[in-house]
Scaffold this motif. Structure first.
Motif, short mmCIF file in Angstrom:
data_model
loop_
_atom_site.label_atom_id
_atom_site.label_comp_id
_atom_site.label_asym_id
_atom_site.label_seq_id
_atom_site.Cartn_x
_atom_site.Cartn_y
_atom_site.Cartn_z
N UNK A 1 0.82 -1.20 0.00
CA UNK A 1 0.00 0.00 0.00
C UNK A 1 0.86 1.26 0.00
N UNK A 2 1.92 1.27 0.81
CA UNK A 2 2.80 2.44 0.88
C UNK A 2 3.44 2.75 -0.48
N UNK A 3 3.93 1.71 -1.14
CA UNK A 3 4.59 1.92 -2.43
C UNK A 3 3.61 2.43 -3.48
N UNK A 4 2.44 1.81 -3.53
CA UNK A 4 1.42 2.23 -4.50
C UNK A 4 0.99 3.67 -4.24
N UNK A 5 0.73 4.00 -2.98
CA UNK A 5 0.25 5.35 -2.67
C UNK A 5 1.27 6.40 -3.08
N UNK A 6 2.53 6.17 -2.77
CA UNK A 6 3.57 7.14 -3.12
C UNK A 6 3.72 7.26 -4.63
N UNK A 7 3.71 6.13 -5.33
CA UNK A 7 3.87 6.17 -6.79
C UNK A 7 2.67 6.85 -7.44
N UNK A 8 1.48 6.54 -6.97
CA UNK A 8 0.27 7.13 -7.57
C UNK A 8 0.28 8.65 -7.44
N UNK A 9 0.65 9.15 -6.26
CA UNK A 9 0.72 10.61 -6.10
C UNK A 9 1.83 11.20 -6.95
N UNK A 10 2.99 10.54 -6.98
CA UNK A 10 4.12 11.04 -7.78
C UNK A 10 3.73 11.18 -9.25
N UNK A 11 2.88 10.27 -9.73
CA UNK A 11 2.48 10.30 -11.13
C UNK A 11 1.31 11.25 -11.41
N UNK A 12 0.87 11.96 -10.38
CA UNK A 12 -0.18 12.96 -10.56
C UNK A 12 -1.58 12.41 -10.69
N UNK B 1 29.25 -3.11 3.81
CA UNK B 1 29.04 -3.43 2.40
C UNK B 1 27.83 -2.66 1.90
N UNK B 2 27.84 -2.34 0.61
CA UNK B 2 26.70 -1.66 -0.01
C UNK B 2 26.33 -2.38 -1.29
N UNK B 3 25.04 -2.64 -1.46
CA UNK B 3 24.53 -3.17 -2.72
C UNK B 3 23.37 -2.28 -3.14
N UNK B 4 23.55 -1.55 -4.21
CA UNK B 4 22.52 -0.62 -4.68
C UNK B 4 22.43 -0.77 -6.19
N UNK B 5 21.72 -1.77 -6.66
CA UNK B 5 21.72 -2.09 -8.09
C UNK B 5 20.95 -1.08 -8.92
N UNK B 6 21.40 -0.90 -10.13
CA UNK B 6 20.71 -0.04 -11.09
C UNK B 6 19.74 -0.91 -11.87
N UNK B 7 18.64 -1.27 -11.22
CA UNK B 7 17.67 -2.18 -11.84
C UNK B 7 16.28 -1.84 -11.33
N UNK B 8 15.31 -2.54 -11.85
CA UNK B 8 13.94 -2.35 -11.41
C UNK B 8 13.79 -2.72 -9.94
N UNK B 9 13.09 -1.89 -9.13
CA UNK B 9 12.97 -2.18 -7.70
C UNK B 9 12.28 -3.51 -7.39
N UNK B 10 11.30 -3.90 -8.20
CA UNK B 10 10.64 -5.19 -7.95
C UNK B 10 11.60 -6.35 -8.19
N UNK B 11 12.43 -6.23 -9.21
CA UNK B 11 13.43 -7.26 -9.47
C UNK B 11 14.41 -7.35 -8.31
N UNK B 12 14.77 -6.20 -7.75
CA UNK B 12 15.68 -6.18 -6.61
C UNK B 12 15.04 -6.84 -5.39
N UNK C 1 -1.61 2.88 -12.66
CA UNK C 1 -1.22 4.30 -12.67
C UNK C 1 0.02 4.53 -13.55
N UNK C 2 0.16 3.70 -14.56
CA UNK C 2 1.13 4.00 -15.61
C UNK C 2 2.49 3.35 -15.53
N UNK C 3 2.69 2.44 -14.58
CA UNK C 3 3.99 1.78 -14.46
C UNK C 3 4.11 0.69 -15.51
N UNK C 4 5.25 0.63 -16.19
CA UNK C 4 5.49 -0.42 -17.18
C UNK C 4 6.18 -1.60 -16.52
#
Length: 299
Positions: free
Chosen positions: A48-59, A248-259, A149-152
């Motif tokens: 719910x938190x992720x959806x709510x933030x993304x939905x607002x970010x996308x206007x 250690x740090x792991x911060x991949x440049x990839x889709x968050x769901x894949x991570x 809300x427009x996510x591919x």
């Protein structure tokens, strides 16, 4: 040893995300401009938190996310309740007392009591699981919500199937003692879910924070036994600070769901190391049903 349910459920996630029913369900979710509230418990809250933030970010409009136990009785255009089992007591209670104009339920169980409280029922039984731990249902629910809300989802599919996080890396990470997940923007909810997965699956010491908040105290305990895992755009300054602390740090440049799927795979490795059954974690059941909470009728 037989393959666990959760192992199979993690592996099948990309195929389920690509199921045409995901798009069909997404078209039934709130439209542009609606004021939406979203409630859930545990994993469903973090979705719910992720959806709510993304939905607002996308206007798409004001979107609030609350733990079901703390949700106010606001006059939302739409209240969306998420419950895999359809029996979660706190979610039933919120929906039963809601002042929202429309109530939508996202569940894997069409026969649960939650169905009687919904104006619109989105049943994702094709993503249901046998394991107590949520993996496939949760990510499929999030893919459905984000798609609305427009996510591919194509990048999610491509990155997950490419196995960007190798087995060699995952085996290396199991030596860490503290796992810290940080997220930027809408991925903070995903960071919360990542930390929960390691606690549930393996009893690991795991924490989660908005990335910018990590400097405000939590970094004080970072050391050589810490792994910081980032979601969203890389914060290079934070990465350097954490490395300077010896972590250690792991911060991949990839889709968050894949991570997140890679975190789930790490949970399996840690479960084996710690002697935990990832299908049936200690003190947990598939649904939390509380006796004595005042639940209204469906009328």
């Amino acid at each position: 040893m037989p393959t666990s349910h959760v192992t199979r459920e993690i592996a099948t996630q990309p195929d389920v995300w690509a199921d045409p029913r995901v798009l069909e369900q997404s078209l039934r979710l709130p439209k542009h401009g609606a004021w939406v509230g979203v409630v859930g418990c545990g994993t469903s809250l973090y979705i719910a938190q992720s959806y709510a933030a993304f939905r607002e970010d996308q206007g798409f409009g004001r979107t609030d996310a609350f733990p079901a136990s703390l949700a106010p009785r606001r006059e939302w255009d739409c209240l969306l309740g998420i419950s895999r089992s359809g029996t979660t007591t706190e979610v039933l209670d919120v929906l039963g007392h809601a002042k929202a104009k429309t109530k939508i339920v996202l569940t894997a169980n069409a026969d649960g009591p939650i169905a009687d409280l919904a104006d619109e029922l989105l049943v994702m039984s094709f993503a249901d699981e046998e394991s107590v731990v949520q993996t496939r249902f949760a990510t499929t629910a999030l893919v459905t919500l984000l798609t609305s809300v427009g996510y591919s989802v194509q990048t999610s599919l491509d990155d997950t199937r490419s196995s960007f996080a190798t087995d060699l890396e995952i085996q290396k990470w199991h030596k860490a003692r503290q796992f810290v997940f940080v997220g930027i923007g809408w991925t903070y909810g995903i960071a919360n879910e990542a930390a929960l997965k390691l606690r549930e699956m393996a009893g690991a010491w795991s924490e989660s924070y908005p990335a910018m908040e990590y400097r405000h105290g939590p970094i004080s305990v970072a050391d050589e036994a810490t792994l910081l895992w980032g979601f969203g755009p890389r914060d290079e300054a934070l990465i350097e600070q954490v490395k300077a602390a010896g972590a250690q740090v792991y911060w991949p440049d990839c889709d968050p769901l894949a991570s997140l799927v890679a975190v789930q795979r790490l949970g399996l490795v840690l479960a084996e190391k710690n002697g935990w059954n990832p299908d049936s974690p200690r003190n947990l059941t598939r649904s939390v049903i509380l006796n004595g909470l005042n639940q209204p009728s469906a009328s």
